[in-house]
Design a protein around this motif. Structure first.
Motif, PDB file in Angstrom:
ATOM      1  N   THR A 158      -3.503  -6.693  11.954  1.00  0.00           N
ATOM      2  CA  THR A 158      -2.313  -6.303  12.727  1.00  0.00           C
ATOM      3  C   THR A 158      -1.340  -5.524  11.857  1.00  0.00           C
ATOM      4  O   THR A 158      -0.801  -4.488  12.263  1.00  0.00           O
ATOM      5  CB  THR A 158      -1.631  -7.550  13.308  1.00  0.00           C
ATOM      6  N   LEU A 159      -1.101  -6.020  10.659  1.00  0.00           N
ATOM      7  CA  LEU A 159      -0.220  -5.328   9.717  1.00  0.00           C
ATOM      8  C   LEU A 159      -0.790  -3.963   9.366  1.00  0.00           C
ATOM      9  O   LEU A 159      -0.048  -2.974   9.283  1.00  0.00           O
ATOM     10  CB  LEU A 159      -0.034  -6.172   8.457  1.00  0.00           C
ATOM     11  N   TYR A 160      -2.093  -3.885   9.200  1.00  0.00           N
ATOM     12  CA  TYR A 160      -2.722  -2.617   8.833  1.00  0.00           C
ATOM     13  C   TYR A 160      -2.561  -1.577   9.939  1.00  0.00           C
ATOM     14  O   TYR A 160      -2.187  -0.426   9.693  1.00  0.00           O
ATOM     15  CB  TYR A 160      -4.194  -2.849   8.533  1.00  0.00           C
ATOM     16  N   HIS A 161      -2.850  -1.970  11.167  1.00  0.00           N
ATOM     17  CA  HIS A 161      -2.737  -1.028  12.291  1.00  0.00           C
ATOM     18  C   HIS A 161      -1.304  -0.550  12.467  1.00  0.00           C
ATOM     19  O   HIS A 161      -1.058   0.643  12.694  1.00  0.00           O
ATOM     20  CB  HIS A 161      -3.244  -1.689  13.569  1.00  0.00           C
ATOM     21  N   SER A 162      -0.357  -1.458  12.371  1.00  0.00           N
ATOM     22  CA  SER A 162       1.046  -1.057  12.533  1.00  0.00           C
ATOM     23  C   SER A 162       1.487  -0.137  11.401  1.00  0.00           C
ATOM     24  O   SER A 162       2.277   0.789  11.611  1.00  0.00           O
ATOM     25  CB  SER A 162       1.941  -2.303  12.586  1.00  0.00           C
ATOM     26  N   THR A 163       0.970  -0.361  10.187  1.00  0.00           N
ATOM     27  CA  THR A 163       1.335   0.489   9.057  1.00  0.00           C
ATOM     28  C   THR A 163       0.779   1.892   9.213  1.00  0.00           C
ATOM     29  O   THR A 163       1.476   2.885   8.970  1.00  0.00           O
ATOM     30  CB  THR A 163       0.835  -0.135   7.740  1.00  0.00           C
ATOM     31  N   VAL A 164      -0.493   2.000   9.622  1.00  0.00           N
ATOM     32  CA  VAL A 164      -1.102   3.319   9.812  1.00  0.00           C
ATOM     33  C   VAL A 164      -0.396   4.077  10.937  1.00  0.00           C
ATOM     34  O   VAL A 164      -0.090   5.270  10.812  1.00  0.00           O
ATOM     35  CB  VAL A 164      -2.603   3.179  10.113  1.00  0.00           C
ATOM     36  N   ASN A 165      -0.109   3.391  12.025  1.00  0.00           N
ATOM     37  CA  ASN A 165       0.603   4.036  13.129  1.00  0.00           C
ATOM     38  C   ASN A 165       1.990   4.497  12.693  1.00  0.00           C
ATOM     39  O   ASN A 165       2.438   5.603  13.046  1.00  0.00           O
ATOM     40  CB  ASN A 165       0.713   3.076  14.313  1.00  0.00           C
ATOM     41  N   SER A 166       2.671   3.660  11.934  1.00  0.00           N
ATOM     42  CA  SER A 166       4.005   4.027  11.445  1.00  0.00           C
ATOM     43  C   SER A 166       3.930   5.210  10.490  1.00  0.00           C
ATOM     44  O   SER A 166       4.808   6.087  10.496  1.00  0.00           O
ATOM     45  CB  SER A 166       4.647   2.820  10.757  1.00  0.00           C
ATOM     46  N   PHE A 167       2.884   5.265   9.678  1.00  0.00           N
ATOM     47  CA  PHE A 167       2.715   6.370   8.727  1.00  0.00           C
ATOM     48  C   PHE A 167       2.559   7.698   9.454  1.00  0.00           C
ATOM     49  O   PHE A 167       3.220   8.693   9.128  1.00  0.00           O
ATOM     50  CB  PHE A 167       1.500   6.086   7.841  1.00  0.00           C
ATOM     51  N   TYR A 168       1.689   7.734  10.453  1.00  0.00           N
ATOM     52  CA  TYR A 168       1.498   8.977  11.200  1.00  0.00           C
ATOM     53  C   TYR A 168       2.710   9.314  12.055  1.00  0.00           C
ATOM     54  O   TYR A 168       3.036  10.494  12.256  1.00  0.00           O
ATOM     55  CB  TYR A 168       0.241   8.885  12.058  1.00  0.00           C
ATOM     56  N   GLU A 169       3.379   8.306  12.562  1.00  0.00           N
ATOM     57  CA  GLU A 169       4.605   8.567  13.317  1.00  0.00           C
ATOM     58  C   GLU A 169       5.668   9.175  12.408  1.00  0.00           C
ATOM     59  O   GLU A 169       6.424  10.064  12.823  1.00  0.00           O
ATOM     60  CB  GLU A 169       5.107   7.258  13.925  1.00  0.00           C
ATOM     61  N   MET A 170       5.733   8.708  11.174  1.00  0.00           N
ATOM     62  CA  MET A 170       6.686   9.265  10.209  1.00  0.00           C
ATOM     63  C   MET A 170       6.395  10.744   9.962  1.00  0.00           C
ATOM     64  O   MET A 170       7.323  11.570   9.902  1.00  0.00           O
ATOM     65  CB  MET A 170       6.593   8.480   8.899  1.00  0.00           C
ATOM     66  N   LEU A 171       5.133  11.105   9.818  1.00  0.00           N
ATOM     67  CA  LEU A 171       4.777  12.499   9.571  1.00  0.00           C
ATOM     68  C   LEU A 171       5.050  13.368  10.789  1.00  0.00           C
ATOM     69  O   LEU A 171       5.422  14.535  10.659  1.00  0.00           O
ATOM     70  CB  LEU A 171       3.310  12.595   9.164  1.00  0.00           C
ATOM     71  N   LYS A 172       4.844  12.808  11.975  1.00  0.00           N
ATOM     72  CA  LYS A 172       5.153  13.575  13.189  1.00  0.00           C
ATOM     73  C   LYS A 172       6.643  13.860  13.303  1.00  0.00           C
ATOM     74  O   LYS A 172       7.057  14.940  13.724  1.00  0.00           O
ATOM     75  CB  LYS A 172       4.683  12.804  14.421  1.00  0.00           C
ATOM     76  N   ASN A 173       7.457  12.874  12.904  1.00  0.00           N
ATOM     77  CA  ASN A 173       8.900  13.025  13.014  1.00  0.00           C
ATOM     78  C   ASN A 173       9.517  13.805  11.860  1.00  0.00           C
ATOM     79  O   ASN A 173      10.696  14.174  11.929  1.00  0.00           O
ATOM     80  CB  ASN A 173       9.567  11.646  13.082  1.00  0.00           C
ATOM     81  N   ALA A 174       8.741  14.037  10.806  1.00  0.00           N
ATOM     82  CA  ALA A 174       9.299  14.652   9.602  1.00  0.00           C
ATOM     83  C   ALA A 174       9.935  16.018   9.847  1.00  0.00           C
ATOM     84  O   ALA A 174      11.079  16.256   9.412  1.00  0.00           O
ATOM     85  CB  ALA A 174       8.217  14.745   8.527  1.00  0.00           C
ATOM     86  N   PRO A 175       9.269  16.969  10.507  1.00  0.00           N
ATOM     87  CA  PRO A 175       9.903  18.285  10.686  1.00  0.00           C
ATOM     88  C   PRO A 175      11.230  18.206  11.435  1.00  0.00           C
ATOM     89  O   PRO A 175      12.222  18.825  11.024  1.00  0.00           O
ATOM     90  CB  PRO A 175       8.854  19.067  11.490  1.00  0.00           C
TER      91      PRO A 175
END
Length: 556
Positions: free
Chosen positions: A515-532
């Motif tokens: 559960t922690l792993y899935h939430s971390t990966v999702n948060s990581f990609y969400e961070m990159l999407k929001n970066a620009p």
């Protein structure tokens, strides 16, 4: 002509006789395919005769026979040459595969993984997208963002450090004055560690972190025991150690508290206010006052935290009249987490952590783990986390001397840390921390050329940093930079026992906590999407949430 034909025939016969396929050494019989070879030679002869119609029949026959003999000779030579070439090629392939395997083992944790593009199936199950489909802002945008948002926000870091250091120096001097040097622990000078001293801190308010080493009174001494010095140790204990308290000469009954009268507020290192006896001895009801664990001679982190907080409180009361601000504890579960509150309402947090030096190295044991889901918690309060903060600071300073002027390595770390902190505020904390970002950067610094960190390479290096993190997340493997890493420069002075230890995987909890792993990966990609979008917005407007509301505190 006859001599020429004889030579040709001799060569053909020699080639046939020595051919390993036609006449094997273990079998001297005529091979079964001899008739087929003769038939092909005759066919070739007829073709030659048709091509030389203008020549005489006898000459045509001789020429055809000569050509046929030469062809047979060539075929006889080509077959062993082909066999030899095949053996040579097989050998070369085997050597090449061995070289690749050796290189892979030596560089399996190298910092140059390309951005993943073929793992869409795995990522789709995690709700993520390959990094190549998430372009970061252009270099000009990044430069503008860094200059107007990050650099300006950290401009007063030097003044903050000087103020905190001056106050802590005064506070520690007062602490020494209220402690009995014959019966209490002795504190040494503080050591600045962390992002504020590594010059990449971006969060507000600025937070100084200071280590305060302490030693026991004579005749006692600390004997640290590293996890890697033991024959068998569970994986969740990697990176920890214990501190054994022993008297000089190994006399377990020579406690100094039995020879010196203690004051009302003084605590013996091994015993409580009742004094006398050894840990675990009968007749003592207040076991919570021990600085060692019950029925053992190992130092208890919780007891040390309690002692340190009590000592800081007494020290502050001694010098409070000199200052026009209040001092309070910030986080009760963090030893030495303090907060200065000015009369204007502003506050300044800082952390003073009691630590124990590991022998003569720059390794230090800290009594409490950072609050990071990926690093777990110790099973016992006698387990102390081994901190490499001083070595991290030294490595960054050593590397900076070899990098070009205005190198972008810290800028990459600052931007990544900024994006991670903003994403944590949006979706909550994940298993990814600033320590993981710094670990990834240290791996890149060790492997990249100095010229690759020029200021104009900011966008490329930032992309590479996120690629490295993406690969590490998908593999659930991010190795500790110092433990088991023999590529660390020897000039750094890292203990050999640590260099030769088994590497520690900082992402190991991801293997156990899906559960922690899935939430971390999702948060990581969400961070990159929001970066620009995030970088563009912060480039135009100064964020209003820099000054977060002060946490609840208990006044000293």
């Amino acid at each position: 002509m006859a001599m020429g034909l004889f030579r040709v025939c001799l060569v053909v016969v020699t080639a046939i006789v020595n051919h390993p396929l036609l006449f094997p050494r273990e079998n001297a019989t005529v091979p079964e395919n001899e008739e087929e070879i003769i038939r092909k030679m005759q066919e070739h002869q007829e073709k030659l005769r048709l091509e030389h119609l203008r020549l005489e029949e006898e000459v045509s026959r001789l020429v055809a026979e000569k050509e046929a003999l030469q062809q047979a000779e060539e075929e006889g030579q080509q077959q062993p040459e082909a066999h030899t070439a095949w053996d040579l090629w097989s050998t070369l392939c085997m050597i090449l595969f061995l070289i690749i395997e050796i290189w892979r083992q030596d560089h399996q944790d190298g910092p140059f993984p390309e951005c993943l593009g073929g793992d869409e199936d795995e990522l789709s199950g995690l709700g993520g997208t390959p990094l190549r489909g998430l372009p970061l802002p252009k270099k000009a945008t990044l430069d503008h963002f860094y200059e107007h948002c990050i650099r300006s926000a950290t401009g007063d870091a030097t003044r903050t450090r000087e103020f905190v250091e001056g106050f802590v120096d005064d506070l520690l001097e007062a602490l020494r004055s209220v402690c009995n040097r014959d019966t209490d622990m002795e504190t040494e000078d503080f050591i600045g560690v962390g992002s504020m001293y590594e010059n990449w801190h971006v969060e507000r308010p600025l937070l100084c972190h200071l280590f305060v080493p302490f030693i026991p009174p004579e005749p006692y001494s600390f004997h640290p025991e590293l996890w890697c010095s033991k024959l068998s140790m569970p994986l969740n204990y990697q990176g920890y150690g214990q501190i054994k308290v022993t008297p000089a000469g190994g006399d377990p009954l020579g406690c100094i508290c039995g020879k010196t009268k203690l004051g009302e507020d003084m605590l013996c290192l091994l015993h409580g206010k009742s004094g006398g006896g050894q840990p675990g001895a009968g007749g003592r009801d207040e076991m919570e006052d021990l600085l060692c664990s019950k029925e053992s001679s190992y130092l208890d982190a919780m007891q040390v935290m309690k002692w340190f907080q009590v000592a800081l409180t007494k020290a502050w009361h001694r010098i409070a009249h000199k200052y026009e601000f209040d001092l309070a504890f910030g986080q009760l579960d963090t030893p030495g987490s303090l907060r200065i509150k000015f009369r204007s309402g502003k506050f300044m947090p800082f952390i003073v952590t009691p630590v124990i030096q590991c022998k003569d190295s720059d390794l230090y044991f800290v009594p409490q783990l950072p609050k990071e889901p990926c690093r777990g918690t110790p099973a016992s309060s006698t387990d102390w986390l081994l901190s490499f903060a001083v070595y991290e600071l030294q490595f960054l300073r050593m590397t900076a001397k070899a990098l070009p002027e205005g190198a972008c390595h810290l800028s990459c770390l600052q931007i990544a840390s900024f994006l991670l902190s903003k994403q944590s505020r949006l979706t909550g904390p994940s298993g990814l921390s600033n320590y993981h970002l710094k670990t990834a950067l240290l791996h890149l610094l060790l492997s990249r050329r100095a010229a690759d960190w020029r200021a104009n390479q900011l966008d490329v290096r930032l992309q590479e940093l996120f690629c490295f993190l993406e690969r590490s997340l998908l593999e659930k493997k991010l190795l500790h930079f110092f433990v088991g890493n023999r590529k660390v420069p020897e000039a750094l002075g890292l203990p050999e026992v640590v260099r030769r230890a088994e590497p520690i995987n900082l992402f190991r909890p991801f293997v156990l906590q899906r559960t922690l792993y899935h939430s971390t990966v999702n948060s990581f990609y969400e961070m990159l999407k929001n970066a620009p979008t995030l970088i563009s917005e912060y480039s135009l407007h100064v964020p209003s949430d820099r000054a977060s509301p002060p946490p609840k505190a208990i006044a000293l």
